[in-house]
Design a protein around this motif. Sequence first.
Motif: not given
Lengths: 272, 303, 848
Positions: A43, A56, C735, C737, C739-740, C743-745, C806-811
Motif C-alpha cells: 500500500y 501536514n 490504515w 488514508p 488520517l494517515a 499525521m504521517p510520521e 511499522w504497519q499501515a499507511r502512516a508508519e
Amino acid sequence: MAKGMFVDTSICTGCKACQVACKEWNGLPGEPAHFHTVPDRPYPVAFNFTGNSYDNTGKLSATDWRHVRFIEQFNEGRTEGRWFFSSDSCKHCKDAGCLNACPVKAIVRTDMGNVNVQQDVCIGCKYCIPACPYGVISFSEQTGTVHKCTLCNDRIHNGLGTACAKACPTGSISFGEVEDLKKKADGRLAQLKGLGFLKANIYGYSEAGGLNVFYLFMDDPAVYGQPINPVVPQRRLFRSAAITVVTAIAIAAAAIMSFRERGIQKNKEVTP
Amino acid sequence: MSPESQAPRWEWYYIAMYFYIGGVSAGAYFIGSLVELLNKKELRQVSRTAYLIAFPLICITPVLLIADLGQPVRFWHLFFYTKDGMPYMNLTSPLSVGTWALLVYSGMSFLSFLNVLAGEGRLPSEAIKKFHTLFNRVPHKVYAAAGSFFGFFVAGYTGVLVNTTARPLWEASDPLFGPIFITSAASTGAAALAVAMLWQKSTARDAFAHLERFDRVVMIIELVLIGAMIVVAGRYAAPLLTGQFGVMFLGGTVLLGILVPLWLTWRRAASGAANDSMAMLAAVLVLFGGLMLRISLVQAGQL
Amino acid sequence: MIMGSNMAECHPVAFRWPLQAKTDHGAVLMHVDPRFTRTSALCDIHAPIRAGTDILFLGAIINQVINSTRWNTDLFFKEYVVNYTNAAILVNPDYKDAEDLDGIFSGMSKDGKSYSTDTWAYQRGPKPNPAVSEAKTFTDLLLQHVPGRPKTDLTLQNPQTVFQILKKHYRRYTPEMVEKVCGCPKETFLKVAETLLNNSGRDKTSNITYAVGWTQHTVGVQIIRLAGVLQALLGNIGRPGGGILALRGHATIQGSTDIATLYHSLPGYLNMPDARKNHETLKDFILTEAGPVATSYWGNYPKFAVSYFKAQWGDAATKENNYGYDYHPKITDDHSHLPMFVHMMEGQIRGFFVMGQNPAVGGQNARFQRKALAKLDWMVVRDFYETETSVFWKNSPEIKSGELKTADIKTEVFFLPAACVAEMEGSFTNTQRLLQQHEKAADPPEDARSDIWFTYDLGKRLKKLYANSPNDHDWPIRNLFWDYEPEPSEVENFRIKDEPSAHKVLKEINGYTWADKKPLPTFANLKEDGSTVSGAWIYTGVMPEDGVNKARNRQGDNWISPNWGFAWPANRHIMYNRASADLQGKPWSEKKKLVYWDPNKEVKDPSGKIIRGSWVSPAGEGIDFQPTKAPNFRGRDNGIGFDWLSGNDPYIMKPDGKAWLFAPAGTVDGPLPTHYEPYESPTPNLVYKQQSNPLAKTWFVEGNPYHKVADPKYPIVVSTYRVTEHHLSGTMSRWLPWLAELMPELFCEISPELAAEKGIKNAEYMTIETARGEIQARALVTRRMRPFMINGKVIHEIGLPWHWGWQARAEGDVANNLSALVADPNVTIHEGKVFTCNVRAGKRGGAA
C-alpha cells in the motif's frame, strides 16, 4: 437567499474533523502528492510531514477541500503564547474570480449562492486557478479537471447542512443563511471585543465583494495567510483592456508613421 | 497581494510558447494589415510576406493549447456550452473572449493566406479562383482594418489574460502585460518579417528600411513599458529579476532581445552599409528575446 | 481546571461543553500541563509544570486554600468540610506523617515494600452491641462486626484531627516550592489557585477534569485522590458544575471496568476472590471484603455478590454450594498487563487472546513485550486490520534486526477478523457513567464477527468440551448459565442469524427475579438468598421492566437530561448529590440548587404507608441518598448500610459517610498523597529524602533496565501522549488514508533551546534513546515545549505521541520501545507519562 458558513476561529480546536468529514462525504482519496510507493509495502505510505506545527496538509488541492492552519505565536520567555487554528476552504465569493474566469461555463452558481464546478463541462484549462485570490480551486491530474469545495451542494439541496459544519465538535463552523450567520458573527465579535480581544475581526463582509463563507479572526488576517482587501481579478479587466487598446492604437500609429514615405511620395496612387 | 494564490502550472512549451507564436503571427499580421491600409506598392512585399507567414504560425497554436488542457477532447466547450448546445462566450473571461478572437483571427489569416497564394497563381483550382474573385470584392481597406484589429487583439489579450489573475507578479504588474505583449508582438512580428524578407533575398530595400525603423520605435516603447512594469510591480517583480528567470528576462529579453538589436540596427544605420547578416542577427535576437519574454513572464509568475 | 488531560485533543467532542461554558457563561478554563497543547490554546490560563509533579502542584493549591482568608471566613467551607468530610475525625495517635519520617508513613514493613495500615486507622468509640446474636444470613454476619463510630473534634483544633494532619502534611507545599520543583512560575500557580478558590462556594463551583496524564504514574492513584481532597475542601463534590470528571481513554471503557474485564474485580466493583486473602468461603469473602465497609451502602454487599454468582450459574448456584462461590476461580497474584507479560517472557503463559489490543506497539517496553509474545504456544488476535501484534513473528524491528528469527518462533498465531463499531449492537457506557444503546447498522463482511459473537461461541464450545469432565475446576464452565440466543426479531434484518442477544446480556446485567424472569427496577430489590440475579448491581434500573431499555431514551434538555440514556447508579448523574444541600437540607444557593429536602412531600413506602418528607429534585436528577431520610436523622450505631448512615452523611459509599481527606484504608502507598519523583527522574526529590514511591511496582528482569536518579546519560524528561488525528496504537487510524495524511510520521516535540543545544533541526530526523531502546522521529521544534528551571538547573522535556508502528499507511518507530515496566502499586498502571531519555540529531543507528 444565499447560504454559507461562518467559521468562528475563536472556538476552533484544530481537530481537523472538518477535513476528514469533507473527504468522507465527498468520497475524496488521500491527497496523491502525500503518498508514495515503498518497496515491500503493498500500500502507498504517507510521507508528507512538514514540520509546520500540526499542519501536514499544507494547502488546499483537488483532493483537500478543507485545510486547517496552525499559527504559533510564542515569545522566547514564554510569557505570551497563543496558538491559532483556522479551517480554510472555498469562500464561495459573491463575486467569484474562478467563475468569472471560466471560458466554458463549467463553474456556475446555484440558487443557494454556492459556486460549483460542473465536472462534465470543465476542460482543464486551469485558468480559474490563478484567478482565485485564495488559491482554492485546484487541478487534478487524475480527472483532468478542477475541483473545490461544493458547499456540499447535494446535502444543502436536500435539507441538510454541510458535512464539515455537522462534524465540527465545537460549533466553530456553522452553516445557514448568510444573513443569519452575519448576525451571529456580529454578536460573537461584540462579545470578544467586550472581553478585551480588540484585534478580533470579521473577514469576509466586504473582502473580494463579500464572501459567503466568512471568518472571525483573532488577529490580523495576514497572520492567517489571508490577503488584505483582495480584489476579484476581473474588476481590473476593464482598465487592463483599456490600456491595452491605447497601446494598440499607439503601435498602430507608430506603424503607420514608420511605413509612410518621408513626405516624398505622399498621395501617389499605387495599384496593388 | 494574495499570498495564497496557486499557479495554474501551465507548461512553458504549451502556453508561454503559444503566447509567443501567437504573438509573432498576430504581430506580423497586423503589421501587414496596417501596411496594406497605406496602400503603397513598394510596401506590398511586407504585407504579402506577413500574410504568408501569419497563417502557418497560427496553425501550430491550437495544438499547443489543446495539448495543455486536462480534458483535450473537450476543447470545443470553449465555443458551445454543453448543457444547451448554444454558442457561449464569457465577457469577464479574457480566455473565453480571446479564444473566439483567435478563431476569427485564424479564419481571417487563412483567407489572407489563401488570397496571396491565389493571387500569385499558385493554387490552380477553380474553387480557389472563385474565392479569389469573391474575396477581392470586399474593399481591402475594410478587410485590412478588421484584420489589424483582430491581430492586435490576439497579440494583446493574452497579456490581459495573465494580468487578470491573483498571482502576485501578475496582479502587481497589471495593466502592463497587455501593452508589453502587443509591443513584443509588433517587435517579433517585424523581426519575423525581416527574417522572411532577408531569406527571400529579393528584398524591397525601402520596405525593409521602413520595417527596421518601425522595429526600432517599437523596441524603445517596449523598453519603456518593461521599465514601467518593474516599477509598478515593485517587490513582486523579484522572481523576474533573480534566478533562472532573471537570467532569461534581463539577459535574454532586455539585453539580447532589445538592447543588442537596437545597437546593431543603429550601427547598421550609422555605417550606411546594407549589412544583411547584421540585420539577420538583429532580427533573430529580437525573436529570441520575445520567446524569453513570454517564458519568463509566464513561468516566473508560477513560482 | 484541566490537568493530566489534553481534553481538546483527546476528547474533542466532549470538549465542546467546557468551551460552551466559557463562551456562553463566562467560565474560566485552566490547563495545567508540561506542554502547550490545543487544549491550552482554548483555555484562559496555561500553567506549565514538569511532568510528574502534579501532587506538589495540587498539594500547594490545598495549602494555599486552607490558609486563605476566604476559606477561613466564608462559613460555607466550614460547614461543608466539618460535616461532609472526615476532617474532624481523629486518627490513631501513633500515626506518623511523611513530614515526620521524611517522605514515608508509619507502618512501613522491614523490607520497605508494604505498609500496615493500623496506625492510619480512626480513633473510635466503643463497639456497639450487635443488632443480632446469631448470624443466620450474610447481612447478620456483617451486623455482628459493626465497629464503634469514629471519634471527632468538630472544632478541628485537635492535632490528631484529619484536618490538622492534612494541614501539617502540606505546609511545605508553597508557591516557592512549586516554582522550584514543578518549574511553574509562582504568579501563574497563584492565579490557578485563586481562580479555583474564588470560583468555589455557595454560588459557584469548580470542576477538575483529568485523564491518563494523571493515571499513568507510579503515583497515579494518589494524584487523582488529591484532586478529590481538594474538591472536597472546596465543597465542590456532589454539586452541579463541580466534581471530578475522569475522561476515559476508549469508547465504552467505562463499561469495561463496570462489567469488569479487569483481573482484580467482579462486575459492579466487587472484589475478585483472591487466594492470597481470607477468601476461603463465601462467608469469609463477605466478611473480609464487606466487613470494613458495611457501614456504608456497601452493607448490601451480600445481595450484590450473591446476585452476581447466581447470574453466573443460574440453577446450578444453590445455597449449598454457596451459589457457586466454592468453584469460582481465585486469583493468586497480580495478573494485570505488565506482570502478565513478565510471566509470559518467563514462559509461564501458554496461550493469549488479544482482542482489539496491540501490545506490540501499545505496551510499555514494547520490545520486551514483542519478545515475550514469542514465548507463547499460541495467540489469537481479533482485529480488523493486520496489527503489529499479529505479525510480530514475521515482520517487526526484532525480525529485521535478527534478534528474533521467524523459524525459531514457535507461537502459533491465529488472526480472526473482527467486526467494527457500526457492525455491533449493545449498550455503550460513557465516561460520565451514562449508558446509551448503540445500534447495529450493518453486518460485518464475510467471516468477520463481533466480540460478543466470538465470546458466546467460544463459551458454547468450551461447555461442550467440558460437559463430561468430573473435575471440580471445570465446574464453573460446565455449569455456566449461557443462554443468549437471539430473538428472531433481533436478527431478521441481518445476514448473521446467530448473533447473540445483547438485550439478554443487558437484562442479565440489570438483574431480574430468577423465578419469573421479571426485570428488577432497582438494586434495592436485590436479595442475598439466591432469588435474584444481577450481572452488575450498579446497572440495575436500566431495564426496569420488560420491554423498557432506558439506554434507548433520547430526550435531552438543557441540564440533567434524565430522559437521555441511563446514568448508573439509578439514573443519578451527579454522585453524592446530598452534598448539594446544607445541613438543614436546603440548597446552598438558588443558583446551585439540585437536590433538597422537602419536609412536606408525601411519598409511599414499600408497604404502601404514606410518609411525609422526602428529598426532591425538580430537574429530574436521581437522589443519591435514602429518599425519605431527614437531614437531622441520626443513624443507628449498630446498624449497617443506610441504617447506620445519618441524614448528614452524603458519601453513602464510604463507611463513615464522609469524603475522605485522609484515607485510613484503600490506598496501599499512604493515607495522604505525597510528592514523590517519578521512578526515573532527572532530579532528586527536593521535598523529602524518600525519592520516589517506595511501593512502586518494579520488575528487575532482563530486558527491563532502569535509569538511575539524575542519570547523566539520560538527563531529559520524556512524556508520551496522544493526538486527535490518531487513535492509540494506530491500528484503526493509520490504515485510513484520510488520517494517515494528517499525521504521517512519528514526530518528537522539542523546544528550540534543546534543539539548538543538540544541533537538531526542525522536520529532520532525531534519535531518542533510553536503556530499553532507541527510536528515530521527525523533530518538531516548537516554543510550545519549554525548558524548566528546577532548583536553579535547566531541565528539558520532550514529547512523543505514541501512535506509530511499522504497519499501515502512516508508519514510524514505536515510541513505547523507550519506556520501562514500572507501575503504580495500587492498580499496577504503568508509568508511561514520565521517564528519562537522551536525544541526538540524525537517524537511529547513526545514519544522518
